[in-house]
Design an enzyme around this catalytic site. Structure first.
Site, short mmCIF file in Angstrom:
data_model
loop_
_atom_site.label_atom_id
_atom_site.label_comp_id
_atom_site.label_asym_id
_atom_site.label_seq_id
_atom_site.Cartn_x
_atom_site.Cartn_y
_atom_site.Cartn_z
N SER A 158 0.86 -1.12 0.04
CA SER A 158 -0.12 -0.23 -0.21
C SER A 158 0.98 1.40 0.05
O SER A 158 1.57 1.65 -1.01
CB SER A 158 -0.89 -0.14 0.89
N HIS A 177 -4.70 -1.75 -3.90
CA HIS A 177 -6.20 -2.06 -3.58
C HIS A 177 -7.05 -1.74 -4.46
O HIS A 177 -8.03 -1.28 -4.64
CB HIS A 177 -6.49 -1.29 -2.13
#
Length: 243
Positions: A134, A170
């Site tokens: 991330s 994501h």
């Protein structure tokens, strides 16, 4: 034994629920360790939790996961102070740097204060595998979409830029990520951008993407490019290898 050439594994995964511990290293972290080429000793992994505020419980979880995996885990905290005056020596003594998720905007600001961008570049050039999830994926790129400022995504463009691309994370689990990336690429705010579903990693040798890998069946990777003639973004799904 360092990696044969500068190596980055940028991911939207890496950890899984543990059987006897809170978390265990998933296949992506094990792949990062394999990429370092370590033989004949326990691998050394440096966990950097700046994006999450150097949470002590996460540090403990990572250290415990390392014990299960047979990996020596060191923690690079910046709150309230670094663990050493010589951050370059500390980072370069590891085989893999794993950067956790959280606020990429705060991560970049704190790293700048401590001069970590230059340290990580030296480590990368020396064959230390740079990796993370991330925020720990976006940081190595030119920029990407982030919720660092609130629930409405914004684009950051002050990534370390070791990789001259944008990065989307994501991609399959947060529905606003794809349109935000497309908007930024179409407008020229982000350059060509590589994106990952949850569980997917992008392997770069130098600045070239050489493959996409996944620890989760069915998850994919994508590249989004700008079509100059129409000022629109075009997306292509990439081949992804199951680990």
């Amino acid at each position: 034994m360092p990696a044969e050439q500068p190596t980055i594994l940028a991911t939207s995964g890496g950890l899984r629920s543990g059987r006897r511990t809170f978390v265990e290293f998933g296949k992506l972290i094990h792949f990062a360790l394999d990429l370092s080429g370590v033989e004949g000793r326990r691998p050394r992994l440096c966990h950097v939790g700046t994006a999450g505020g150097d949470q002590r419980h996460m540090n403990a979880n990572m250290a415990e996961a390392g014990m299960v995996a047979g990996v020596d885990v060191s923690i690079l905290n910046l709150f309230t102070m670094p663990p050493t005056d010589d951050l370059e020596d500390f980072v370069l003594s590891h085989d893999v740097v794993w950067v956790g998720g959280g606020s990429v905007a705060n991560l970049l600001a704190v790293w700048e204060v401590h001069g970590l961008g230059a340290v990580f570049r030296k480590a990368w050039e020396a064959g230390v595998v740079l990796s993370g999830v991330s925020a720990g994926s976006i940081c190595w790129h030119a920029g990407g979409a982030t919720d660092s400022f609130g629930p409405d995504l914004r684009i950051v463009t002050n990534g370390l830029g070791f990789l001259p691309y944008g990065n989307g994370v994501h991609y399959d689990s947060e529905e606003t990520r794809r349109p935000k990336i497309h908007e930024a690429v179409a407008a020229g705010v982000l350059p060509t951008t590589y994106c990952t579903d949850d569980g997917v990693g992008l392997l770069y040798r130098g600045t070239e993407l050489v493959e996409a890998v996944t620890e989760r069946q069915g998850s994919g990777a994508y590249v989004v490019v700008r079509e100059d003639s129409s000022a629109t973004a075009q997306e292509e799904k990439l081949d992804t290898r199951l680990l």
